[in-house]
Design an enzyme around this catalytic site. Structure first.
Site, PDB file in Angstrom:
ATOM      1  CB  CYS A 339      -0.951  -0.002   1.189  1.00  0.00           C
ATOM      2  SG  CYS A 339      -0.134  -0.303   2.771  1.00  0.00           S
ATOM      3  CG  HIS A 811      -3.746   0.172   4.900  1.00  0.00           C
ATOM      4  ND1 HIS A 811      -3.324  -0.498   3.775  1.00  0.00           N
ATOM      5  CD2 HIS A 811      -4.881   0.831   4.528  1.00  0.00           C
ATOM      6  CE1 HIS A 811      -4.169  -0.265   2.774  1.00  0.00           C
ATOM      7  NE2 HIS A 811      -5.118   0.545   3.216  1.00  0.00           N
TER       8      HIS A 811
END
EC number: 3.4.19.12
Length: 851
Positions: A339, A811
C-alpha cells in the site's frame, strides 16, 4: 499445468504434415523455457491486459514476454518473432444456475494460473481457458490441443510455458520477493464449534505461559508459541507440536491481525500462506478484523470507540462513499503490504509534469524500449501512468451491457483496478527492503523513486525537477560567533512534531495515567486522546536553531558548541512536507507519534527564504579538521547520536551505521550525503564489516561504488575528503598521488592549492559511473542543480496517511483533490471522500500558487 485439460483430443484443422511444414521455418525461434527464464503469461509488458482481457494475451515463444492485442504488432515489427501462444480465458454463464439446484463449477477446462474475478459467483459461471498458436504476420491460428499433429519441440515448449511458475518468484527459497500463495486448506478448513473466544489482550501460550510470538490455531482456537517460523521469532515450538498431535494445519500470528490481513502459516505446506477466508476464520473465534490494530506486545493498539479510531477515521469507515470511475480514478491492488507504493504512485501521477513525461511520451517510450521492456524503468513508469490515467481499467458497471451479456450467456470480465506486480518487481530489484513483502516507509520509497527518475531521464526535462529545492544551512560557532553558509539539495521538507506545544496537555496526562493502569491490569484501553498540535508550532520548530553534535570550529581549531539553522535557498514547484511522526524507543523499535495537526489548505513559507551572509557576519576560516586514523579501524567508535538521527529519517539501521563509519563520524549531515549516494547498492542495508584500512580494494570500496579500476581510491576515503568541502576530482587526485593515504592526501591538497586543470579521461569516466547513484544529491555543472524557484505560497492537493504503530506495520491511504473535490485512494477502492482526515496525514503534497 493440467496437461490433460490442454492436450485432450480435439479436431485437427490440418494434416500433420501440413502443420509440420508450416512450422518448419520458425522452429529455430521456438524455445523451451528453462529454469531461470521469466515467463510472462499473465500480464502484458506494456499494459495491464491479461488472458482475462477481451483480446487475450500473446506470449512470445522465444522471449516468453506477454503482449496485449494493442502491443503485439510492435513486438513483431521490432524482433521479427512470428510464433506466439495466444491465451484467453472465457467466462460462461451457466444456464439456469440462479434457480433450483445450483450446478457445481466445472474446472476441467482450466489450465491458466489466473486469479478468478471476485465479482463472479462461482456457482453461476464456469471458466474455460483457450490456447492457440498464432503465426505472424498472417495471423494463422493453430488451435490446441494438437499433440499428435504438432512437432514434438512445439508441444514441449507449449507445455513448459503453460506450467511455468510466476516470474516474480526468486530462485532463493528464503527470498521474501516470492509471492505468497493461497493455502490449499483455506477453503475447506475445519473449525471446531468448541465455544472458544479469543480476548483482545492478555494472550499467553497455553503450555508454557510465553507472552510473545504467539500463534492462534484456526481449527480449535489454541494459542501456542512458535519457534521455527519465517519471521525468526523465538519460542518453544508448542504450535508445531500441536500440529503434529492434531493435524490442524493453519495458524495466524497474534499481533499481526489488521483490517489489511494477517500473517498465516501452514504447518502442512511448511511455508507462509494466504488465507482468502481469514476474516471468516477469525470471526469464528470472536475476532473482528476491522477492529483489530495490534501492537508489538500483543495488546490492542486501541480498544476505543469508532469515532476516534485512526484506522476508521483515515479510511472513512462508517460513511457510505460513492465509488469513482474513469480516467484518474483507477485503483491499485495491494500485493501484500504494498500500500505504501500504491499511495505514492497515485500522488505522483496526479502531477501534470509526470503525466506529460511518461503518459504524454508513451508512444515514443514504448517504440524505443529495449527488447525486454519489463526491465526498463521508463517503460514501466509509462505503463503504470497509462493504467492509472486512461480509465481503461476503471469502468463502471453498465446495466445495458449486463443484460446483453446475460442474453449471450457470456460474461465480459469487468476490469476494476490494476495490479502493479511487474512495476514493483522491477523498481525494487536488488533493494533489501522494497524487494521484500514487508511494510515499508512511504517517505523512503518516495526518495527511492525520485532517485530512479533522476537516473533514467526521459526527454529534455526531468519531472523530478518539480520537487527539487536548495537548502541553505547556516552554521555558527557559539564561542567565536563566526558563521559558515553551505547549500545542499533536498526533495522533502521534514517538519518536526512540536509535542510540547499540544493544546490539550491536561487531557493527555489524564489519558496516559488511565492507559498505564489498563495495561497493568490487562483491561481494555481507555478512549484514545490524541495530541492536538498547532501547525504554526511545527513550522516554528523547523525554523529554530539546532545544536550541532561534535562541532569542530575552524576559528578555534578545536571542538566547540555550534548551532545550525536551515532556510530555503529556492522554493520548489511542488512542496512535499513530511511530518516526522516516527521516532525510536529505548529498545530501538520504531514508534509513531499519534497526533492531530491542523495542516493548512494554503501555506505561505516566504519568511523561510534564505538571505545569505549578512552585514556584520564573519565567515569561519576554510580550514579542514584534523583526521585521526586509528591503527585498528574496528577501534573507531560510531557516533550513535548521528546514527539515531539518520534512522529517524526512515533509513535502515545498518545503513546508518555504515554511513557514519565511512564518513569518519563527521556528523549526520555528511553521513546523509553518503546514504543518498549509495542507497541503491545491493548491500546497502547489510551489517557493517570493517575492512583492513590499508586495503585499496577493500570490501567497503568494492561494495560502495567502485567499478573495478585498479588505481581507484576507496570510495569511503573520497567521501571523507569531499565532506570537508573539496571537489571530488581533487580528492581522487590527492589519494592517487599518495597511494591512498588519507592523512598524506590532505597534506597534498594543502600543498597543491592550484591543481592541474586537465583530468584523466579514465578518471572522468570512473567519476561519472561512481556518481550514477548520486544524481539525487547534486547535478554537476556550472549552473548548479536544476531548480524551479518561485514564490513560497502553496495550496494543498494531496496527502498520504499511515495507520499503525510504526513504519514496519500498518496501512497507507492516499487522498487527492481532483476536479474540485477530495478523492480517497485505498488500494483498489477509489471513492469520493466525505471527510478527508487532513489532520492525520504523514506526507503532504502542495502545489505552488502562481503569482
Amino acid at each position: 499445468m493440467q496437461r490433460a485439460a490442454l492436450f485432450r483430443g480435439g479436431d485437427a484443422q490440418m494434416a500433420a504434415g501440413d502443420l509440420g511444414e508450416l512450422l518448419v521455418p520458425y522452429m529455430p525461434t521456438i524455445r523451451v523455457p528453462k529454469s531461470g527464464d521469466r515467463v510472462y503469461k499473465t500480464e502484458c509488458a506494456f499494459s495491464y491486459d491479461s488472458p482475462d482481457s477481451e483480446g487475450g494475451l500473446y506470449v512470445c515463444m522465444n522471449t516468453f514476454l506477454g503482449f496485449g492485442r494493442e502491443h503485439i504488432e510492435r513486438h513483431y515489427r521490432k524482433t521479427g518473432q512470428c510464433v506466439y501462444l495466444h491465451l484467453r480465458r472465457h467466462v460462461i454463464e451457466v444456464p439456469g444456475a440462479s434457480g433450483g439446484a445450483l450446478p457445481k463449477r466445472r474446472n476441467a477446462k482450466l489450465f491458466l494460473d489466473l486469479e478468478t474475478s471476485s465479482d463472479l459467483n462461482s456457482d453461476d459461471f464456469e471458466y474455460e481457458d483457450e490456447a492457440k498458436l498464432i503465426i505472424f504476420p498472417d495471423h494463422y491460428e493453430i488451435s490446441l490441443p494438437n499433440i499428435e499433429e504438432l512437432p514434438a519441440l512445439v508441444t514441449i515448449a507449449c507445455d513448459a510455458l503453460l506450467s511455468a511458475k510466476s516470474p516474480y518468484r526468486k530462485q532463493e527459497p528464503d527470498s521474501w520477493e516470492e509471492e505468497l500463495q493461497a493455502s490449499k486448506h483455506a477453503k475447506s478448513l475445519l473449525q471446531l464449534d468448541n465455544g472458544v473466544r479469543i480476548p483482545p489482550s492478555g494472550w499467553k501460550c497455553s503450555k508454557c505461559d510465553l507472552r510473545e510470538n504467539l500463534w492462534l490455531n484456526l481449527t480449535d482456537g489454541s494459542v501456542l508459541c512458535g519457534k521455527w517460523f519465517f519471521d525468526g521469532s523465538g519460542g518453544n515450538g508448542h504450535a508445531m507440536e500441536h500440529y503434529k498431535e492434531t493435524g490442524y494445519p493453519l495458524a495466524v500470528k497474534l499481533g499481526t491481525i489488521t483490517p489489511d490481513g494477517a500473517d498465516v502459516y501452514s504447518f502442512d505446506e511448511e511455508e507462509p500462506v494466504l488465507d482468502p477466508h481469514i476474516a471468516k476464520h477469525l470471526a469464528h473465534f470472536g475476532i473482528d478484523m476491522l477492529q483489530m490494530q495490534v501492537t508489538e506486545n500483543g495488546l490492542r493498539d486501541n480498544d476505543i470507540k469508532p469515532r476516534v479510531s485512526e484506522w476508521e477515521v483515515i479510511q472513512e469507515a462508517g460513511v457510505k462513499l460513492k465509488p469513482m470511475y474513469g480516467p484518474g480514478y483507477t485503483g491499485m491492488k495491494n500485493l501484500g503490504n504494498s500500500c505504501y507504493l500504491n499511495a505514492v504512485m497515485q500522488a505522483i501521477f496526479s502531477i501534470p509534469e509526470f503525466q506529460r513525461a511518461y503518459v504524454g511520451n508513451l508512444p515514443r517510450i514504448f517504440d524505443y524500449s529495449p527488447l525486454d521492456p519489463t526491465q526498463d524503468f521508463n517503460t514501466q513508469m509509462a505503463k503504470l501512468g497509462h493504467g492509472l490515467l486512461s480509465g481503461q481499467y476503471s469502468k463502471p458497471p453498465v446495466k445495458s451491457d449486463l443484460i446483453e451479456q446475460v442474453m449471450k450467456e457470456e460474461h465480459k470480465p469487468q476490469h476494476n483496478g490494476i495490479s502493479p506486480r511487474m512495476f514493483k518487481a522491477f523498481i525494487s530489484k536488488g533493494h533489501p527492503e522494497f524487494s521484500s513483502n514487508r511494510q515499508q516507509d512511504a517517505q523512503e520509497f518516495f526518495l527511492h523513486l525520485i532517485n530512479l527518475v533522476e537516473r533514467n531521464p526521459v526527454g529534455s526535462e526531468n519531472p523530478s525537477d518539480v520537487f527539487r529545492f536548495l537548502v541553505e544551512e547556516r552554521t555558527q560557532c557559539c564561542q567565536s560567533r563566526k558563521v559558515r553558509y553551505t547549500e545542499r539539495v533536498d526533495y522533502i521538507m521534514q517538519l518536526p512534531v512540536a509535542m510540547e506545544a499540544a493544546t490539550n496537555k491536561d487531557e493527555l496526562i489524564a489519558y496516559e495515567l488511565k492507559r498505564r493502569e489498563a495495561e497493568a491490569a490487562r483491561r481494555p484501553l481507555p478512549e484514545l486522546v490524541r495530541a492536538k498540535i498547532p501547525f504554526r508550532a511545527c513550522l516554528q520548530a523547523f525554523s529554530e536553531p539546532s545544536n550541532v553534535e561534535d562541532f569542530w570550529s575552524s576559528a578555534l581549531q578545536a571542538k566547540s558548541a555550534g548551532v545550525k539553522t536551515s532556510r530555503f535557498a529556492s522554493f520548489p514547484e511542488y512542496l512535499v512536507v513530511q511530518i516526522k511522526k516516527f521516532t525510536f524507543g529505548l529498545d530501538w523499535i520504531p514508534k509513531k507519534l499519534d497526533v492531530s495537526i491542523d495542516m493548512p489548505d494554503f501555506l505561505d513559507i516566504s519568511h523561510l527564504r534564505a538571505r545569505g551572509l549578512q552585514p556584520g557576519e564573519e565567515e569561519l576560516p576554510d580550514i579542514a579538521p584534523p583526521i585521526v586514523i586509528p591503527d585498528d579501524p574496528k577501534a573507531l567508535d560510531i557516533d550513535e547520536s548521528s546514527v539515531m538521527q539518520l534512522a529517524e529519517m526512515g533509513f535502515p539501521l545498518e545503513a546508518c551505521r555504515k554511513a557514519v563509519y565511512y564518513t569518519g563520524n563527521l556528523g549526520a549531515e555528511v553521513a546523509f550525503n553518503w546514504i543518498i549516494a549509495h542507497m541503491e547498492e545491493p548491500d546497502f542495508a547489510e551489517p557493517l564489516v570493517t575492512p583492513a584500512f590499508g586495503e585499496v580494494a577493500s570490501s567497503g570500496a568494492a561494495a560502495l561504488g567502485a567499478v573495478g579500476l585498479d588505481n581507484q581510491p576507496p570510495e569511503e576515503m573520497v567521501a571523507i575528503i569531499i565532506s570537508m568541502g573539496f571537489q571530488r576530482n581533487l580528492a581522487i587526485q590527492a589519494l592517487k598521488a599518495t597511494n591512498n593515504n588519507l592523512e598524506r592526501a590532505l597534506e597534498w591538497i594543502f600543498s597543491h592549492p592550484d591543481p592541474e586543470e586537465e583530468s584523466d579521461p579514465a578518471l572522468d569516466t570512473m567519476d561519472m559511473e561512481n556518481n550514477a547513484n548520486a544524481n539525487i544529491l547534486a547535478e554537476t555543472g556550472s549552473e548548479g542543480p536544476r531548480v524551479k524557484d518561485g514564490p513560497g505560497r502553496y495550496e494543498l492537493f494531496g496527502f498520504i496517511s499511515h495507520m499503525g504503530t510504526s513504519t514496519m506495520s500498518g496501512h497507507y491511504v492516499c487522498h487527492l483533490r481532483k476536479e474540485g473535490r477530495w478523492v480517497i485512494y485505498n488500494d483498489l477502492r477509489v471513492c469520493a471522500s466525505e471527510r478527508p482526515p487532513k489532520d492525520l496525514g504523514y506526507i503532504y503534497f502542495y502545489h505552488r500558487i502562481p503569482s
